[in-house]
Design a protein around this motif. Structure first.
Motif, PDB file in Angstrom:
ATOM      1  N   PHE A 334      82.207  27.144   0.115  1.00  0.00           N
ATOM      2  CA  PHE A 334      83.135  26.257   0.830  1.00  0.00           C
ATOM      3  C   PHE A 334      84.317  27.038   1.411  1.00  0.00           C
ATOM      4  O   PHE A 334      84.864  26.671   2.451  1.00  0.00           O
ATOM      5  CB  PHE A 334      83.625  25.157  -0.102  1.00  0.00           C
ATOM      6  CG  PHE A 334      82.522  24.274  -0.626  1.00  0.00           C
ATOM      7  CD1 PHE A 334      81.506  23.842   0.217  1.00  0.00           C
ATOM      8  CD2 PHE A 334      82.477  23.890  -1.959  1.00  0.00           C
ATOM      9  CE1 PHE A 334      80.476  23.033  -0.250  1.00  0.00           C
ATOM     10  CE2 PHE A 334      81.456  23.083  -2.433  1.00  0.00           C
ATOM     11  CZ  PHE A 334      80.453  22.659  -1.579  1.00  0.00           C
ATOM     12  N   SER A 401      84.876  20.624   5.785  1.00  0.00           N
ATOM     13  CA  SER A 401      85.124  21.845   5.027  1.00  0.00           C
ATOM     14  C   SER A 401      86.279  21.688   4.047  1.00  0.00           C
ATOM     15  O   SER A 401      86.190  22.099   2.882  1.00  0.00           O
ATOM     16  CB  SER A 401      85.389  23.008   5.984  1.00  0.00           C
ATOM     17  OG  SER A 401      86.456  22.722   6.866  1.00  0.00           O
ATOM     18  N   LYS A 404      85.425  19.410   1.003  1.00  0.00           N
ATOM     19  CA  LYS A 404      84.601  20.077  -0.004  1.00  0.00           C
ATOM     20  C   LYS A 404      85.449  20.961  -0.916  1.00  0.00           C
ATOM     21  O   LYS A 404      85.175  21.067  -2.119  1.00  0.00           O
ATOM     22  CB  LYS A 404      83.517  20.904   0.683  1.00  0.00           C
ATOM     23  CG  LYS A 404      82.445  20.077   1.381  1.00  0.00           C
ATOM     24  CD  LYS A 404      81.649  19.249   0.385  1.00  0.00           C
ATOM     25  CE  LYS A 404      80.513  18.501   1.063  1.00  0.00           C
ATOM     26  NZ  LYS A 404      79.749  17.656   0.103  1.00  0.00           N
ATOM     27  N   GLU A 407      87.212  18.676  -3.390  1.00  0.00           N
ATOM     28  CA  GLU A 407      86.260  18.249  -4.418  1.00  0.00           C
ATOM     29  C   GLU A 407      86.005  19.367  -5.420  1.00  0.00           C
ATOM     30  O   GLU A 407      85.988  19.140  -6.639  1.00  0.00           O
ATOM     31  CB  GLU A 407      84.936  17.835  -3.768  1.00  0.00           C
ATOM     32  CG  GLU A 407      84.981  16.512  -3.023  1.00  0.00           C
ATOM     33  CD  GLU A 407      83.617  16.141  -2.465  1.00  0.00           C
ATOM     34  OE1 GLU A 407      82.601  16.632  -3.016  1.00  0.00           O
ATOM     35  OE2 GLU A 407      83.550  15.383  -1.483  1.00  0.00           O
ATOM     36  N   SER A 501      77.254  20.783   7.204  1.00  0.00           N
ATOM     37  CA  SER A 501      77.062  19.885   6.061  1.00  0.00           C
ATOM     38  C   SER A 501      75.712  19.189   6.080  1.00  0.00           C
ATOM     39  O   SER A 501      75.289  18.625   5.056  1.00  0.00           O
ATOM     40  CB  SER A 501      78.182  18.836   6.042  1.00  0.00           C
ATOM     41  OG  SER A 501      79.447  19.442   5.894  1.00  0.00           O
ATOM     42  N   ASP A 504      73.173  20.221   3.560  1.00  0.00           N
ATOM     43  CA  ASP A 504      73.792  21.384   2.894  1.00  0.00           C
ATOM     44  C   ASP A 504      73.302  22.697   3.487  1.00  0.00           C
ATOM     45  O   ASP A 504      73.105  23.699   2.781  1.00  0.00           O
ATOM     46  CB  ASP A 504      73.497  21.364   1.385  1.00  0.00           C
ATOM     47  CG  ASP A 504      74.242  20.253   0.664  1.00  0.00           C
ATOM     48  OD1 ASP A 504      75.322  19.864   1.146  1.00  0.00           O
ATOM     49  OD2 ASP A 504      73.744  19.781  -0.366  1.00  0.00           O
ATOM     50  N   HIS A 518      76.686  23.648  -7.966  1.00  0.00           N
ATOM     51  CA  HIS A 518      77.293  22.359  -7.658  1.00  0.00           C
ATOM     52  C   HIS A 518      78.342  22.012  -8.712  1.00  0.00           C
ATOM     53  O   HIS A 518      78.077  22.080  -9.916  1.00  0.00           O
ATOM     54  CB  HIS A 518      76.228  21.260  -7.609  1.00  0.00           C
ATOM     55  CG  HIS A 518      75.396  21.286  -6.366  1.00  0.00           C
ATOM     56  ND1 HIS A 518      75.853  20.828  -5.149  1.00  0.00           N
ATOM     57  CD2 HIS A 518      74.132  21.740  -6.155  1.00  0.00           C
ATOM     58  CE1 HIS A 518      74.912  20.980  -4.240  1.00  0.00           C
ATOM     59  NE2 HIS A 518      73.858  21.534  -4.815  1.00  0.00           N
TER      60      HIS A 518
END
Length: 649
Positions: A334, A401, A404, A407, A501, A504, A518
């Motif tokens: 990311f 971007s 992510k 997150e 995205s 993925d 992940h």
């Protein structure tokens, strides 16, 4: 070696040859130098595209390519090769550097049209591309260091291109010196690698991390972080970036948006195995990124100079990337994804700023803009799309971007995860605020244009533009050589994030290099995305109330203590002056005192003692026989007495 591998060296050779031709060809190339430089940059991009297509045709684990040219340092026990490694990570940088770099070359054709030294400028641009490509293609840390220093040299030449301006010359020296501090960290890290692993080639070094003590790896990681802080303008080595805006605007787009400032992110990501095995160093990376993303955002809020506001934004966005890189395998991909999307929208924003300056008699103060959307429609649309992308507007590149990264920050887990995640959310709100401020001050509201000042009293920032004292600006759209690159970058600002995205695709592309994992944040991704959008709306709303609904004074109000500090880059130069300059002066004076009193005291005292003793002994050598006879008699008496005493004992 396959045919494709034979092409890797051409990526570096093309712009390097262009630099040699332009810088050594003399004035005979003045009329065609800009075309030569652009063609060599484009040639490197074409080679990169060919290699990219070839790489796509292979399996994920078979895409890495290697080319060894020759042995650079053939010494027993110490061998350094000039060898290149092209894998998914370096290919991403190759396409970004050559693609965006070629667009900036095209933009510069129109932007630097009236500059008498345009040929030399394009030579420096080519030199920069060659050094940056060497940095990301090297298969060992020592060759990477050569590219690292080459980038520093080229940036010094480009930032100070108008060296007749004291501010530009000073900014170039400042950037060069601050970066040398970080470069010292990289050089020591390479030495430590060699003494620990016996090599500095990526493969053996990264594979041996599991057999090395955590303390050694932590030291190497912190030294690499210091290097990244210098090149990527992260706290505490961030002070050079704002001043570097003294260079031509294409330089800001190339160096301070898409390439040089991302070198630190590349270094940390490439060295991921070291940081994965050194949790303390990895946490330090995340903390530095989190601090810098807030630091840069606050600075960007208070700048009235459009380029310096974007410079603060760059510092902040690189902070997001460094934060993501500090999250380990859940964040590396990311970090690179945001790096690429940022390359599109931030380069477009800088080129848009240059277009505005081009049409406004080179004025950089946004308080003297206003209402430019009617006069510069292409610039307005392309700049506006870049603005929407950087604030994370849903559907545009920055949304995918940056979201992510936020997150992944929450997925870090524990208290650290919550702190890093909330910091990233706060940064998103501040980003929306200062970028909306830039947009409103520049393109909306009433005209606040001011007559051109006397060039002798206020020299133009961008030489080559004729400014007549008292003349009002006549804003107009820039030529096609400038607007076409802006349009292309705007497309990347809109679509790149969504394409990356999709299924993925970008994460899977980098997975063999970054070992992606992940993350599992403690709250759902939907909640985090909603919070990000809410932060965006809050920042945008506050900026609209302050600058969209109220008259904007042409002179900035005094502001609060924080605002005044932010205008001075949160006192970073003052801090450096007190801690480093004054501290260095006191340290020097202390060392001089120690040298004069202790070192010189011992030396001079010893000499004086022997001198005094010799002077006294010299009096015994007076040339009289009776004196020598008495001395001999006395010495004999002493020897006899000592002998008798020894026997008695």
């Amino acid at each position: 070696m396959t045919n494709s591998e034979n092409l890797i060296a051409l990526l570096v050779a093309a712009p390097l040859l262009g630099a040699v031709v332009l810088l050594c060809g003399g004035r005979r190339l003045d009329r065609s130098g800009h075309w030569i430089g652009t063609l060599f940059a484009a040639a490197s991009f074409v080679v990169g595209a060919v290699l990219f297509v070839d790489m796509l045709g292979k399996g994920a684990d078979e895409r890495a390519m290697h080319q060894s040219l020759y042995v650079w340092i053939p010494v027993e026990g110490f061998q350094a090769d000039v060898a290149f490694q092209l894998d998914q990570l370096s290919m991403t940088f190759v396409l970004l550097i050559t693609g965006v770099g070629s667009l900036i070359h095209v933009y510069s054709i129109g932007y630097m049209e009236h500059d008498e030294r345009r040929r030399r400028f394009f030579g420096y641009l080519n030199l920069f591309l060659a050094a940056m490509l060497l940095l990301v293609l090297a298969d060992n840390y020592l060759l990477l260091y050569v590219g690292w220093e080459g980038v520093g040299l080229a940036s010094y030449l480009l930032i100070g291109f108008w060296q007749h301006k004291p501010s530009a010359a000073t900014a170039a020296k400042k950037a060069f010196l601050v970066n040398r501090v970080g470069d010292m960290g990289l050089s020591i890290a390479i030495m430590l690698m060699f003494t620990t692993f016996g090599t500095f080639t990526f493969g053996p070094v990264l594979e041996a991390t599991g057999k090395t003590s955590e303390g050694t790896l932590t030291a190497i990681g912190l030294l690499l972080l210091l290097a990244a802080c210098g090149k990527s303008a992260q706290v505490p080595l961030q002070s050079w970036l704002g001043d570097a805006m003294e260079g031509p605007t294409p330089v800001s787009a190339l160096i301070h948006a898409a390439t040089m400032v991302t070198a630190g992110v590349y270094l940390i990501t490439r060295s991921g195995a070291i940081f994965n095995a050194a949790p303390d160093a990895q946490l330090a990376v995340a903390v530095v990124g989190a601090v810098t993303l807030i630091f840069g955002a606050i600075v960007g809020c208070a700048k009235d100079d459009i380029k310096k506001a974007l410079a603060g934004s760059t510092m902040s966005q690189i902070g997001y990337m460094i934060l993501a890189a500090g999250l380990g395998p859940i964040g590396y991909a990311f970090a690179i994804m945001h790096l690429v999307t940022h390359g599109f929208f931030k380069a477009g924003l800088f080129l848009g700023a240059g277009s505005v300056m081009h049409g406004m008699n080179d004025e950089v103060d946004m308080r003297k803009y206003g209402g430019l959307r009617k006069y510069m429609p292409i610039t307005f649309v392309t700049f506006g799309l870049g603005y929407l992308a950087i604030i994370g507007f849903p559907g545009l590149s920055g949304f995918f971007s940056k979201d992510k990264i936020i997150e992944a920050a929450f997925a870090k887990g524990g208290t650290e995860g919550w702190i890093l995640g909330c910091t990233a959310l706060l940064g998103a709100a501040i980003t929306a605020y200062y970028m909306t401020r830039v947009m409103l001050l520049t393109f909306f509201g009433e005209k606040r244009w001011q007559p051109a000042p006397d060039p002798d009293k206020a020299p133009s920032v961008e030489p080559g533009i004729e400014v007549h004292p008292g003349e009002m600006p006549h804003p107009h759209e820039s030529p096609k050589s400038m607007t076409i690159p802006m349009v292309v970058l705007a497309f990347g600002s809109v679509f790149a994030g969504g394409l990356f995205s999709l299924n993925d695709s970008f994460v899977n592309w980098l997975k063999p290099v970054t070992e992606f994992e992940h993350g599992h944040p403690p709250i759902s991704a939907t909640v985090i995305t909603s919070a990000t959008v809410v932060a965006l709306v809050i920042g945008l709303g506050i900026a609209y109330v302050q600058y969209g609904r109220r008259p904007v004074p042409t002179l900035a109000p005094r502001g609060s203590l924080l605002t005044r500090a932010a205008r001075r880059d949160l006192l970073q130069d003052d801090f450096n002056h007190v801690v480093l300059v004054r501290g260095g002066e006191h340290l020097t004076r202390s060392l001089v005192y120690v040298d004069h009193t202790l070192v010189d005291g011992v030396v001079n005292g010893t000499a004086a003692s022997f001198g005094g003793l010799s002077g006294r002994l010299r009096k015994l050598q007076n040339g009289y026989a009776r004196t020598y006879a008495v001395s001999m008699f006395g010495g004999t008496a002493v020897l006899i007495a000592a002998t008798l005493l020894m026997r008695a004992v």
